[in-house]
Enzyme design. Sequence first.
Site, PDB file in Angstrom:
ATOM      1  N   GLY A  88       0.808  -1.208   0.000  1.00 20.50           N
ATOM      2  CA  GLY A  88       0.000   0.000   0.000  1.00 20.50           C
ATOM      3  C   GLY A  88       0.845   1.263   0.000  1.00 20.50           C
ATOM      4  CE  LYS A 111       6.976   8.322  -4.756  1.00 19.64           C
ATOM      5  NZ  LYS A 111       7.936   7.587  -5.640  1.00 19.64           N
ATOM      6  N   GLY A 124       6.871   7.998   6.364  1.00 14.56           N
ATOM      7  CA  GLY A 124       5.931   8.556   5.399  1.00 14.56           C
ATOM      8  C   GLY A 124       6.462   9.747   4.633  1.00 14.56           C
ATOM      9  NE  ARG A 174       3.911   8.497  -8.690  1.00 11.68           N
ATOM     10  CZ  ARG A 174       4.468   7.380  -8.209  1.00 11.68           C
ATOM     11  NH1 ARG A 174       5.712   7.063  -8.512  1.00 11.68           N
ATOM     12  NH2 ARG A 174       3.795   6.613  -7.378  1.00 11.68           N
ATOM     13  CG  ASP A 250       5.437  -3.265  -5.033  1.00 11.97           C
ATOM     14  OD1 ASP A 250       6.024  -4.346  -5.147  1.00 11.97           O
ATOM     15  OD2 ASP A 250       5.982  -2.248  -4.567  1.00 11.97           O
ATOM     16  CG  ASN A 251       7.878  -0.638  -7.767  1.00 13.59           C
ATOM     17  OD1 ASN A 251       7.069  -0.030  -7.059  1.00 13.59           O
ATOM     18  ND2 ASN A 251       9.086  -0.927  -7.347  1.00 13.59           N
ATOM     19  CG  ASP A 260       6.759   3.400  -7.785  1.00 14.34           C
ATOM     20  OD1 ASP A 260       6.491   4.533  -7.362  1.00 14.34           O
ATOM     21  OD2 ASP A 260       5.998   2.432  -7.646  1.00 14.34           O
TER      22      ASP A 260
END
Length: 492
Positions: A88, A111, A124, A174, A250-251, A260
């Site tokens: 996530g 981001k 984060g 982004r 996930d990329n 990414d």
Amino acid sequence: MAVRLPFDNSYARLPPRFFAPLAPTPVAAPRLVRLNVALAKDLGLDAAELASAEGVEILAGNRVAEGSQPLAQAYAGHQFGNFVPQLGDGRAILLGEIVTPVGQRRDIQLKGAGRTPFSRGGDGRAALGPVLREYLVSEAMAALGLPTTRALAAVTTGETVRREGMPPGAILTRVAASHLRVGTFQYFAAQGDTDAVKTLSDYAIARHYPEAAVAANPYRALLDGVVARQADLVAGWLLIGFIHGVMNTDNTSISGETIDFGPCAFMDAYDPATVFSSIDLHGRYAYDSQPGVAYWNMARLAETLLPLLASDEDAALASGKEAIAGFAPRFEAAYRGGLRRKAGLLSPRDGDVALIQDLLTRMAENKADFTLTFRHLAGAALGPENDEAIRALFADPTSYDDWASRWRIRLLDEAASPDERHAAMQMVNPAYIPRNHLVEAALEAATEAGDFRPFETLMDVLSKPYEARPGLEPFAKAPDPTTRIYQTFCGT
């Protein structure tokens, strides 16, 4: 000045288990360091408004714009082959979506916007260096003509982040066709949530593959579409010497965009086994391994869609295998076609691929620079009097001479004139790429001395990668041994 962002948030209308709603965490002292004015215009946004005090507050996450529905997306993923059932957005927050003046739907995401329920112990946040790297490389990819996420803005936060050396913090805005990933499908498939996989598939079809909606089997058509786009994308990477560095599922974007930019890099001396990423200890994502990894990632996507491909398990498995089997021929067609164009062979002939592969083999043996060899080959296409620039790149120049004699015989079969061939080759062989030593120097100046001039200069150079410009010769040169970068690092 009121900032108007015309949000139309389709992802936020999906079921609650698809995301975690939350606002970005405010930062101490946001400052705009770069705004992509051209991209803002393409998105139908007012650059002056974005650069205003209120606009910077929005780009920093200190203010939630009207119509925004900020959220962190849920997804899983295979990381270096190991499945992690919940990843996530651990430091990214989707502000919402806008529809551009030409009808394209685009995500607007921050981001480095603070912790989320998916942060897994991270802070984060993002450091300035990785933010500027993604800004620079993603915009360079766009200028090179490859599908990619884009960078709308970068702001510093007035805070440091918990990394080695406590570097300054930053936030990247982004822009993406979407942030749907193979890992998004895996997240629900791993839970046995077929309803969610179907909902996500229907959403992906509507957003990215509308033609699949009218196919005999829309979910097979979706899979075919993603496979085709990934094959084309990775072929494009190889043709410009790009190494993603972290091709985890996930990329891997469902839309077919490069996404990414962590320890990514562009190859200098040609070596198909090149690895830059400090975390890729076994070369899983080496330059020449990328097509195989993309195929593997497509197989993982196919697994998630099996319940939708057919009611019969054997038929579903056969359909999935058939779909991913389409990857190799699609990739080979795109890659081989691109190699022919790079070598000026505009009318395909038997033996072309073997001829160009022989050049690549000789380049590897002689440690010839990938980008410069092909760029100078465009000049050599005008006549052998221009060969010296390439010969100088080879440890043994006679190795190039032998190949060039056979290449020129092959060129006799071409209908194009030397000038036409030269022009066509320059359009596919860039003069400038984000060379690692130049990128690192620009990032170091920005992060260590607060000097963004090298970054801005490099951005300008890379905005027109196929156009050789007087005075920019240092940006086209290969690094010498003292400046060559051998390793890149993930900015997480």
